[in-house]
Design a protein around this motif. Structure first.
Motif, PDB file in Angstrom:
ATOM      1  N   CYS A 170      54.887  83.374  -6.710  1.00 46.73           N
ATOM      2  CA  CYS A 170      55.676  82.152  -6.833  1.00 46.73           C
ATOM      3  C   CYS A 170      55.542  81.308  -5.575  1.00 46.73           C
ATOM      4  CB  CYS A 170      57.158  82.492  -6.986  1.00 46.73           C
ATOM      5  SG  CYS A 170      57.531  83.764  -8.173  1.00 46.73           S
ATOM      6  N   SER A 171      55.760  80.021  -5.737  1.00 50.75           N
ATOM      7  CA  SER A 171      55.842  79.157  -4.561  1.00 50.75           C
ATOM      8  C   SER A 171      57.211  79.360  -3.917  1.00 50.75           C
ATOM      9  CB  SER A 171      55.663  77.693  -4.953  1.00 50.75           C
ATOM     10  OG  SER A 171      56.802  77.241  -5.665  1.00 50.75           O
ATOM     11  N   LYS A 172      57.361  78.860  -2.715  1.00 46.68           N
ATOM     12  CA  LYS A 172      58.664  78.994  -2.045  1.00 46.68           C
ATOM     13  C   LYS A 172      59.753  78.254  -2.820  1.00 46.68           C
ATOM     14  CE  LYS A 172      58.005  75.123   1.101  1.00 46.68           C
ATOM     15  NZ  LYS A 172      57.914  74.685   2.476  1.00 46.68           N
ATOM     16  N   ASN A 173      59.362  77.284  -3.649  1.00 46.89           N
ATOM     17  CA  ASN A 173      60.330  76.514  -4.423  1.00 46.89           C
ATOM     18  C   ASN A 173      60.815  77.242  -5.675  1.00 46.89           C
ATOM     19  OD1 ASN A 173      59.988  74.398  -2.581  1.00 46.89           O
ATOM     20  ND2 ASN A 173      58.312  73.545  -3.780  1.00 46.89           N
ATOM     21  N   LYS A 202      63.463  85.468  -8.876  1.00 49.13           N
ATOM     22  CA  LYS A 202      64.198  86.670  -8.455  1.00 49.13           C
ATOM     23  C   LYS A 202      65.569  86.757  -9.128  1.00 49.13           C
ATOM     24  CE  LYS A 202      62.096  87.778  -4.046  1.00 49.13           C
ATOM     25  NZ  LYS A 202      62.312  87.965  -2.606  1.00 49.13           N
ATOM     26  N   ALA A 203      66.190  85.613  -9.386  1.00 47.82           N
ATOM     27  CA  ALA A 203      67.499  85.610 -10.039  1.00 47.82           C
ATOM     28  C   ALA A 203      67.413  86.154 -11.466  1.00 47.82           C
ATOM     29  CB  ALA A 203      68.083  84.198 -10.039  1.00 47.82           C
ATOM     30  N   GLU A 204      66.261  86.060 -12.078  1.00 42.91           N
ATOM     31  CA  GLU A 204      66.079  86.520 -13.460  1.00 42.91           C
ATOM     32  C   GLU A 204      65.178  87.750 -13.557  1.00 42.91           C
ATOM     33  OE1 GLU A 204      68.129  85.248 -15.372  1.00 42.91           O
ATOM     34  OE2 GLU A 204      68.625  83.487 -14.188  1.00 42.91           O
ATOM     35  N   ILE A 205      65.021  88.465 -12.468  1.00 42.82           N
ATOM     36  CA  ILE A 205      64.106  89.609 -12.436  1.00 42.82           C
ATOM     37  C   ILE A 205      64.460  90.654 -13.485  1.00 42.82           C
ATOM     38  CG2 ILE A 205      65.303  90.945 -10.660  1.00 42.82           C
ATOM     39  CD1 ILE A 205      61.532  90.451 -10.755  1.00 42.82           C
ATOM     40  N   ASN A 210      55.922  85.831  -2.585  1.00 42.44           N
ATOM     41  CA  ASN A 210      55.927  84.445  -2.151  1.00 42.44           C
ATOM     42  C   ASN A 210      54.496  84.025  -1.832  1.00 42.44           C
ATOM     43  OD1 ASN A 210      56.156  82.018  -0.728  1.00 42.44           O
ATOM     44  ND2 ASN A 210      58.204  82.554  -0.007  1.00 42.44           N
ATOM     45  N   ALA A 211      53.898  83.264  -2.728  1.00 45.45           N
ATOM     46  CA  ALA A 211      52.515  82.820  -2.553  1.00 45.45           C
ATOM     47  C   ALA A 211      52.372  81.931  -1.324  1.00 45.45           C
ATOM     48  CB  ALA A 211      52.041  82.077  -3.805  1.00 45.45           C
ATOM     49  N   THR A 212      53.374  81.139  -1.034  1.00 44.64           N
ATOM     50  CA  THR A 212      53.320  80.259   0.123  1.00 44.64           C
ATOM     51  C   THR A 212      53.154  81.073   1.396  1.00 44.64           C
ATOM     52  OG1 THR A 212      54.768  78.712  -1.044  1.00 44.64           O
ATOM     53  CG2 THR A 212      54.503  78.377   1.326  1.00 44.64           C
ATOM     54  N   CYS A 213      53.940  82.128   1.543  1.00 49.96           N
ATOM     55  CA  CYS A 213      53.841  82.986   2.730  1.00 49.96           C
ATOM     56  C   CYS A 213      52.495  83.695   2.787  1.00 49.96           C
ATOM     57  CB  CYS A 213      54.966  84.012   2.737  1.00 49.96           C
ATOM     58  SG  CYS A 213      56.582  83.300   3.060  1.00 49.96           S
ATOM     59  N   LEU A 214      52.022  84.167   1.647  1.00 52.50           N
ATOM     60  CA  LEU A 214      50.723  84.854   1.617  1.00 52.50           C
ATOM     61  C   LEU A 214      49.596  83.938   2.079  1.00 52.50           C
ATOM     62  CD1 LEU A 214      50.933  86.808  -1.751  1.00 52.50           C
ATOM     63  CD2 LEU A 214      50.871  87.781   0.547  1.00 52.50           C
ATOM     64  N   TRP A 242      46.834  76.599  -6.045  1.00 59.68           N
ATOM     65  CA  TRP A 242      47.300  75.728  -7.121  1.00 59.68           C
ATOM     66  C   TRP A 242      48.793  75.874  -7.308  1.00 59.68           C
ATOM     67  CZ3 TRP A 242      49.575  76.355 -11.933  1.00 59.68           C
ATOM     68  CH2 TRP A 242      49.600  75.204 -12.710  1.00 59.68           C
ATOM     69  N   ILE A 243      49.300  77.121  -7.334  1.00 54.08           N
ATOM     70  CA  ILE A 243      50.729  77.386  -7.525  1.00 54.08           C
ATOM     71  C   ILE A 243      51.544  76.714  -6.408  1.00 54.08           C
ATOM     72  CG2 ILE A 243      52.485  79.234  -7.397  1.00 54.08           C
ATOM     73  CD1 ILE A 243      50.983  79.119 -10.056  1.00 54.08           C
ATOM     74  N   VAL A 244      51.088  76.858  -5.192  1.00 54.62           N
ATOM     75  CA  VAL A 244      51.834  76.343  -4.033  1.00 54.62           C
ATOM     76  C   VAL A 244      51.867  74.821  -4.011  1.00 54.62           C
ATOM     77  CG1 VAL A 244      51.757  76.215  -1.498  1.00 54.62           C
ATOM     78  CG2 VAL A 244      51.522  78.408  -2.651  1.00 54.62           C
ATOM     79  N   THR A 245      50.845  74.172  -4.518  1.00 57.07           N
ATOM     80  CA  THR A 245      50.790  72.709  -4.456  1.00 57.07           C
ATOM     81  C   THR A 245      51.460  72.018  -5.640  1.00 57.07           C
ATOM     82  OG1 THR A 245      48.612  72.664  -5.507  1.00 57.07           O
ATOM     83  CG2 THR A 245      48.676  72.709  -3.087  1.00 57.07           C
TER      84      THR A 245
END
Length: 118
Positions: free
Chosen positions: A58-61, A67-70, A89-93, A114-117
């Motif tokens: 997932c992106s940071k957004n 996670k709330a719906e895990i 967190n794809a952004t952190c990776l 792509w996910i992060v942008t």
């Protein structure tokens, strides 16, 4: 999940998305903003215990919403015979200076870009 080993990773991801979208449409839309991948891990010296699971990148957004719906995603994963669901967190990776993801798995690196942008 069909225990036949002919299921490939992409079919499992597609079935996971289909079930979530059909049973929980609001969460299916959330998954459309993420990259899903089946991770196959082996335990033991002889790799006897096959434990596939779903990784949701997932992106940071979107990571907090995922996670709330895990619990929903874990129910679907269990139904498909997967051991668990993890959110990453794809952004952190992508911003990790120690990461070798771009060299080791360029396709995944592009998917995460792509996910992060978005």
């Amino acid at each position: 999940m069909n225990t036949n080993t002919s299921w490939n990773e992409q079919e499992i991801v597609q079935e996971f998305r289909r079930i979530v979208s059909h049973s929980f449409p609001q969460f299916g839309a959330l998954l459309n903003q993420c990259h899903l991948k089946v991770i196959q891990s082996f335990w033991g010296q002889q790799s006897l215990h096959f434990l596939p699971y779903i990784a949701i990148y997932c992106s940071k957004n979107t990571i907090a919403a995922v996670k709330a719906e895990i619990h929903v995603f874990r129910e679907v994963a269990f139904f498909l015979g997967l051991s668990k669901v993890v959110c990453l967190n794809a952004t952190c990776l992508l911003h990790d200076p120690q990461s070798k993801l771009k060299q080791e798995n360029p396709q995944l690196w592009l998917e995460l870009q792509w996910i992060v942008t978005q």
